[in-house]
Each structure stands twice: as C-alpha cells, then as structure tokens.
Design a protein around this motif. Structure first.
Motif, PDB file in Angstrom:
ATOM      1  N   PHE A   1      31.022 -27.255 -80.417  1.00 35.38           N
ATOM      2  CA  PHE A   1      31.551 -26.004 -80.965  1.00 35.38           C
ATOM      3  C   PHE A   1      30.961 -25.731 -82.348  1.00 35.38           C
ATOM      4  O   PHE A   1      30.493 -24.626 -82.635  1.00 35.38           O
ATOM      5  N   GLU A   2      30.956 -26.722 -83.220  1.00 34.47           N
ATOM      6  CA  GLU A   2      30.424 -26.561 -84.572  1.00 34.47           C
ATOM      7  C   GLU A   2      28.936 -26.240 -84.549  1.00 34.47           C
ATOM      8  O   GLU A   2      28.455 -25.419 -85.340  1.00 34.47           O
ATOM      9  N   GLN A   3      28.191 -26.863 -83.658  1.00 37.42           N
ATOM     10  CA  GLN A   3      26.757 -26.589 -83.540  1.00 37.42           C
ATOM     11  C   GLN A   3      26.518 -25.160 -83.073  1.00 37.42           C
ATOM     12  O   GLN A   3      25.642 -24.468 -83.591  1.00 37.42           O
ATOM     13  N   THR A   4      27.304 -24.705 -82.116  1.00 40.04           N
ATOM     14  CA  THR A   4      27.164 -23.338 -81.603  1.00 40.04           C
ATOM     15  C   THR A   4      27.461 -22.332 -82.704  1.00 40.04           C
ATOM     16  O   THR A   4      26.721 -21.358 -82.888  1.00 40.04           O
ATOM     17  N   ILE A   5      28.521 -22.554 -83.467  1.00 44.61           N
ATOM     18  CA  ILE A   5      28.868 -21.660 -84.573  1.00 44.61           C
ATOM     19  C   ILE A   5      27.758 -21.651 -85.625  1.00 44.61           C
ATOM     20  O   ILE A   5      27.364 -20.595 -86.125  1.00 44.61           O
ATOM     21  N   SER A   6      27.218 -22.812 -85.958  1.00 43.65           N
ATOM     22  CA  SER A   6      26.164 -22.867 -86.983  1.00 43.65           C
ATOM     23  C   SER A   6      24.896 -22.135 -86.530  1.00 43.65           C
ATOM     24  O   SER A   6      24.166 -21.597 -87.358  1.00 43.65           O
ATOM     25  N   ASN A   7      24.644 -22.084 -85.227  1.00 43.53           N
ATOM     26  CA  ASN A   7      23.490 -21.350 -84.707  1.00 43.53           C
ATOM     27  C   ASN A   7      23.582 -19.861 -85.015  1.00 43.53           C
ATOM     28  O   ASN A   7      22.564 -19.180 -85.113  1.00 43.53           O
TER      29      ASN A   7
END
Length: 108
Positions: free
Chosen positions: A14-20
């Motif tokens: 989730f955090e990786q997707t948001i940072s993208n």
C-alpha cells in the motif's frame, strides 16, 4: 508465521503504491492551492485528475486532465470552455492572431 507477515506485506505494498503517485498528488495540490478551480469542488478526491480552471472573470475556463504517469508533462486532455473568437481577439489585443497553445506546452 506466514500469517504474521501478511499484514506488514499488505502495508508495504500500500505504501509503495501511494508513493508511486506522490508526484501526481503534489501537482494536484499545487493546482488546487494556486488557481481558481471551478470543478471538482474542493477539497477534491485524489482519484480525480481532471480540473476545470477559471481563466478570467468572463466565464471562460480550461479543463485539463493530468497524466498520472507524468503529472508535470503535457496534460492528456485540454479543452477550452466559454471561449469565442471575439474573446480571444479581446484578450490578444485585437490582433486576431491566435497562438498555437500546444507549442507553448511543449516546453514542459
């Protein structure tokens, strides 16, 4: 053991997707805080990458749709609303010449 690791993996994904999408969110925030946004009603959801922006107090506006992969690039859609040739001539000083807006966007 594996079930204990499931929640941290979900959170990391989730955090990786948001940072993208952070650069897109930053651009939307910049538009929303510095321009007269007509639509969507603010505060807007992050999923809406379309903005209708007032150009001046004559009813003319522009609708842009940002590219989620290149939010600082040329918008994937630009549509002028409420703009007539008479309005363009008045804003352009009556010269009657209309600059190609795509050329000016190419700099970005």
């Amino acid at each position: 053991q594996e079930q204990q690791q499931l929640l941290p993996r979900i959170q990391q994904h989730f955090e990786q997707t948001i940072s993208n999408y952070q650069s897109l969110f930053d651009e939307l925030d910049d538009l929303d805080s510095n321009l007269w946004i007509l639509e969507p009603t603010l505060p807007a959801r992050r999923s809406c990458v379309e903005r209708r922006i007032a150009l001046w107090e004559g009813g003319a506006s522009v609708v842009i749709v940002l590219d989620h992969e290149k939010p600082r690039g040329v918008p994937i859609m630009v549509r002028f609303m409420g703009v007539t040739m008479a309005t363009i001539k008045a804003v352009g000083g009556g010269s009657g010449s209309v600059a190609d807006w795509r050329a000016s966007l190419a700099e970005f």
